[in-house]
Structure formats: structure tokens, C-alpha cells
Write an enzyme that holds these catalytic residues in place. Structure first.
Site, mmCIF file in Angstrom:
data_model
loop_
_atom_site.group_PDB
_atom_site.id
_atom_site.type_symbol
_atom_site.label_atom_id
_atom_site.label_comp_id
_atom_site.label_asym_id
_atom_site.label_seq_id
_atom_site.Cartn_x
_atom_site.Cartn_y
_atom_site.Cartn_z
ATOM 1 N N TRP A 1 -76.380 -4.511 74.330
ATOM 2 C CA TRP A 1 -76.708 -5.799 73.941
ATOM 3 C C TRP A 1 -75.842 -6.501 72.755
ATOM 4 O O TRP A 1 -75.527 -7.715 72.894
ATOM 5 C CB TRP A 1 -78.264 -5.975 73.843
ATOM 6 C CG TRP A 1 -78.711 -7.393 73.382
ATOM 7 C CD1 TRP A 1 -79.241 -7.877 72.324
ATOM 8 C CD2 TRP A 1 -78.767 -8.215 74.427
ATOM 9 N NE1 TRP A 1 -79.245 -9.265 72.614
ATOM 10 C CE2 TRP A 1 -79.206 -9.540 73.915
ATOM 11 C CE3 TRP A 1 -78.286 -8.589 75.815
ATOM 12 C CZ2 TRP A 1 -79.191 -11.000 74.458
ATOM 13 C CZ3 TRP A 1 -78.343 -9.826 76.331
ATOM 14 C CH2 TRP A 1 -78.594 -10.884 75.836
ATOM 15 N N TYR B 1 -80.936 -12.600 65.721
ATOM 16 C CA TYR B 1 -81.410 -12.818 67.270
ATOM 17 C C TYR B 1 -83.009 -12.229 67.385
ATOM 18 O O TYR B 1 -83.707 -12.895 67.807
ATOM 19 C CB TYR B 1 -80.607 -12.046 67.969
ATOM 20 C CG TYR B 1 -81.172 -11.896 69.574
ATOM 21 C CD1 TYR B 1 -81.119 -12.907 70.400
ATOM 22 C CD2 TYR B 1 -81.504 -10.677 69.898
ATOM 23 C CE1 TYR B 1 -82.097 -12.922 71.709
ATOM 24 C CE2 TYR B 1 -82.162 -10.647 71.258
ATOM 25 C CZ TYR B 1 -82.065 -11.555 72.045
ATOM 26 O OH TYR B 1 -82.731 -11.454 73.456
ATOM 27 N N GLU C 1 -78.205 -11.145 80.436
ATOM 28 C CA GLU C 1 -78.644 -10.022 80.929
ATOM 29 C C GLU C 1 -77.772 -9.132 82.103
ATOM 30 O O GLU C 1 -77.868 -7.962 82.049
ATOM 31 C CB GLU C 1 -80.263 -9.949 81.228
ATOM 32 C CG GLU C 1 -80.933 -10.479 79.948
ATOM 33 C CD GLU C 1 -81.324 -9.359 78.695
ATOM 34 O OE1 GLU C 1 -80.753 -7.989 79.131
ATOM 35 O OE2 GLU C 1 -81.879 -9.641 77.722
#
Length: 190
Positions: free
Chosen positions: A46, A16, A38
Site C-alpha cells: 500500500w 494517511y 486498491e
């Protein structure tokens, strides 16, 4: 080749980091996807959300805002039972109301891209942080975005979430200066 330290926690996170994080995104569907992800990340790591990203894409109709805006109680119950996503009632309801607000913004501005990128004058900001601890959790711009999104009916869009959104979508280049991606992104997107 040096990378941001947070990217080294797993192959998925590194992938990512190397391909998406900090790259300016202008596709409305992708911008909406990051807004939902988010918000889902609030209070979690995350990497948790990143590991569930494919599950989110399946569960949320590949982030088709028109479909999500029309989710009813039956669909929400299905989502609450889906282990492929974060099963938090408030976050799921927020995704539905955010889809509705997102569609209104698109109608008012012609695109979500045109709306969200106006906060940085249409160009990514290139920061020069030497160390990860130097990177702020929020900024005056993320605070402004947060207030405007909330005024338009969005939920789970606090200033910290908005700053993470800005980083993910390339509105800011927050790769540390020793990371190879910092220079690549700055050169390609200045």
C-alpha cells in the site's frame, strides 16, 4: 499515543492512517479513487500506491470517471509510459473499464455511495481486533461485494481487494483496539 503498527512505516503512511484510513467516505469521487487505487495495489505494498497517489490524481484526471471511461489507446499508451503510476497494462485497462461500470452503477443507484454502502446497511462496522494479525484478509461481506462488482463488469475487485477497500473507506473500522483512532472513529461514526 498508540497506533496501528502498519502505520509506523513512513511519515506518509502515518499521515494517511491518522487522517483517512477507516473514516467513512461518502463522496462518490473519493470512493471511485479508492476503488482504482486498491485495484492498482494488487500484488504491491500500500505504501507504494500511497507514494504514487498524487501521480495517479494527475494521470487519471483527478479520478473523473466520465473522462477515464472515454480513454482511448493513445491515452492508455501515455499512462503506460508514466513513471508516476504503476505501469501495468491490465491495471490501467481495468481502471478504464471500472470507470465505465462505475458510471452504470451510479446511473442505476443514483450514487456509488448508495450502492456500496448498502452492503453494510449504510453504517460502518466497528471491529475489535487486538492485534494486526487478527484482522482478516477478507470477509463474507467483502466476498459478496466482490461477486457483485464482478457481475457488474468491474475488474481487480477480488475479495481481499474489496476488504482493503472497505477498510480504507471506513465501511469497517479495523484500527486495532489499542490504536487511538479506533475509539475516535467508533465514537464519531457510530
Amino acid at each position: 499515543m498508540n497506533k496501528c503498527t502498519w502505520a509506523l512505516s513512513s511519515p506518509n503512511t502515518e499521515h494517511y492512517h491518522d487522517l483517512e484510513w477507516g473514516v467513512p467516505a461518502h463522496d462518490d469521487r473519493l470512493l471511485f479513487e479508492f476503488l482504482i487505487l486498491e485495484g492498482a495495489q494488487a500484488g504491491l505494498s500500500w505504501s507504494t500506491i500511497l507514494n504514487k497517489r498524487d501521480g495517479y490524481r494527475l494521470a487519471f484526471d483527478n479520478f473523473d470517471a466520465k473522462k477515464i471511461a472515454a480513454y482511448d489507446d493513445k491515452k492508455i499508451s501515455e499512462l503506460l509510459a508514466n513513471p508516476a503510476i504503476v505501469r501495468n497494462r491490465l491495471k490501467i485497462h481495468a481502471a478504464v473499464s471500472n470507470a465505465q461500470a462505475y458510471l452504470k452503477v451510479r446511473q442505476a443507484f443514483g450514487s456509488f455511495d448508495g450502492y456500496i454502502w448498502q452492503f453494510v446497511d449504510g453504517r460502518p462496522q466497528h471491529n475489535a481486533w487486538k492485534n494486526a494479525p487478527d484482522i482478516p484478509a477478507s470477509t463474507p461481506i467483502s466476498e459478496l461485494i466482490s461477486k457483485d462488482l464482478k457481475r457488474r463488469g468491474f475488474k481487480f475487485v477480488g475479495s481481499t481487494i474489496c476488504y482493503a477497500y472497505m477498510q480504507a473507506t471506513g465501511m469497517v473500522n479495523d484500527h486495532t483496539t489499542d490504536c487511538y483512532r479506533h475509539a475516535e472513529i467508533k465514537t464519531q461514526y457510530s
